[in-house]
Design an enzyme around this catalytic site. Structure first.
Site: not given
Ligand SMILES: *Cc1c(COP(=O)(O)O)cnc(C)c1O
Length: 425
Positions: A237, A131
């Site tokens: 999620k 991500f």
């Molecule tokens: C959804 C997601 C996040 C979200 O990060 P936040 O700091 O909570 O906004 C981070 N890493 C991954 C792999 C995700 O899928």
């Protein structure tokens, strides 16, 4: 001819729903519009019905009546209590999980602590399927650690869908301080063989940090059995904790006192109400806390987590696999001839809980889908993610979604939309 296919698909879906041992859980969620096919539980899970009264109680009794006394009646302990409730869902014994901050911030804290612990090693290994926020955090962490810290980003396999695990094993070497990967990747839904990658990291003395954002509440995670060192993940999620719910972090017991959090705050101090001028980290997992938690958002997680716990992870994972298999088969039959392809691993052992459709006109298609009552999400450049949430997604919804998508394409409805991206996709 496609109508025969759809008739059969519909009957199959009805039969699968009838035999689904988790079918009753759908009623535990707020389904405001029964016509809406919500396939975005991998970005924001639905509202559990019981969260409403839980939050009302937190507001009216906790805040309204008891005021500051509530800190001693469950608020102060909530980060650890909710962490311990999440722990069995990710294969962790108690005392290793705490809820705090966002996933990005938790990753920052653990990555910096791990890099310091691993000095003089300076190499971080991650991959391009991770991500982007995780990669930004790692770039920032590397910058803070100094010029010799490097971030090695592996490319995926040539299909762009699978990781190249052989190349990954090669990249994890004696210089590697830390390996950071998403257990289930956000775009293709690829799932790593986590036990094997963890072993490889340990073979060369590296630490491993798993991001469980797309697996917690949908996939089998066995942090203790894998021998994982560190993990982070989302609670909004598949754990249905609500928008902006704080995230969780895991540090294996015997590593906790060896790591120093880079953000020293009073909630991680050994006696927060001693108001000492110097910082001494508290024992155990609490040392990774920083400041006052967002209490209402934190408490909102409890009912969602309880539902997953009650359903049981093996049943949740079994249904997730069945849903994605059903959907992929139907996409192959009905949508592939119309220009779509499946951008998710075929092997159920290698995929998480969403199916990615690829289409050259994916953005406009996703806009038309939303207007047709299907909520997916769009991920650049040509991916439409259909997330299936085992506690409330039905097989019949997936059948109906494919039928509506077919209708959009046949009527060329997507061509009526612009290609300029909305701010949030
Ligand atoms: C959804 C997601 C996040 C979200 O990060 P936040 O700091 O909570 O906004 C981070 N890493 C991954 C792999 C995700 O899928």
């Amino acid at each position: 001819m496609p109508d025969d296919i759809m008739d059969t698909a519909r009957r199959t879906a009805q039969e699968l729903d009838r035999r689904d041992p988790l079918a009753g859980y759908r009623d535990a969620f707020v389904i405001d519009d029964p016509e809406l096919i919500y396939l975005d539980g991998n970005s924001l899970g639905r509202l559990p019905e019981r969260t409403r009264s839980h939050l009302h109680d937190a507001i009216d009794r906790g805040w309204g009546r008891n005021l500051i006394r509530s800190w001693g009646e469950g608020w102060f302990d909530a980060p650890v209590r909710v962490g311990d409730a999440i722990a069995p869902l990710i294969g962790a014994a108690p005392g290793q999980v705490v809820v705090a901050d966002s996933t990005s911030v938790n990753l920052f804290k653990l990555a910096l602590a791990a890099l310091e612990h691993q000095a003089p090693r300076t190499k971080i290994v991650s991959d391009e399927m991770n991500f982007p926020s995780d990669l930004y955090v790692l770039q920032g962490a590397a910058r803070l650690r100094g010029v010799d810290t490097t971030l090695d980003l592996l490319q995926p396999a040539s299909d762009g869908i699978h990781a190249d695990e052989a190349r990954l094993r090669g990249a994890i070497d004696e210089d590697t301080a830390l390996v950071v990967l998403s257990h289930v990747t956000f775009k293709s839904g690829y799932m790593f063989d986590a036990a094997e990658v963890t072993d490889r990291a340990h073979e060369v003395g590296a630490l491993i940090l798993w991001d469980l954002s797309h697996s917690a509440g949908s996939a089998l995670v066995e942090l203790d059995a894998w021998g994982a060192d560190l993990a982070v993940g989302c609670s909004y999620k598949y754990l249905n904790g609500g928008p902006g719910a704080p995230a969780f972090l895991y540090v294996r017991t015997d590593l906790q006192d060896e790591l120093v959090s880079p953000i020293w705050g009073w909630f991680g101090q050994s006696s927060p109400f001693g108001f000492d001028l110097g910082y001494t980290p508290t024992e155990g997992i609490r040392r990774f806390l920083v400041g006052t938690p967002p209490v209402l958002s934190l408490l909102a997680i409890e009912e969602g987590v309880a539902q997953v716990h009650h359903a049981g992870m093996p049943a949740v994972r079994a249904k997730s696999k069945a849903l994605t298999a059903y959907l992929m088969d139907l996409v192959d039959e009905v949508l592939t001839p119309l220009g779509f392809s499946v951008g998710t691993p075929r092997d159920p052992a290698r995929r998480g809980s969403h199916v990615t459709l690829q289409h050259p006109d994916a953005y406009r298609m996703s806009r038309a889908m939303i207007d047709a009552g299907i909520v997916p999400d769009f991920r650049e450049p040509d991916n439409i993610r259909l997330g299936v949430a085992p506690l409330y997604t039905t097989f019949l919804e997936l059948c109906e979604a494919v039928e509506r998508i077919r209708h959009i394409v046949e009527q060329r409805q997507h061509e009526g939309y612009g290609v300029d991206r909305a701010a949030i996709t």
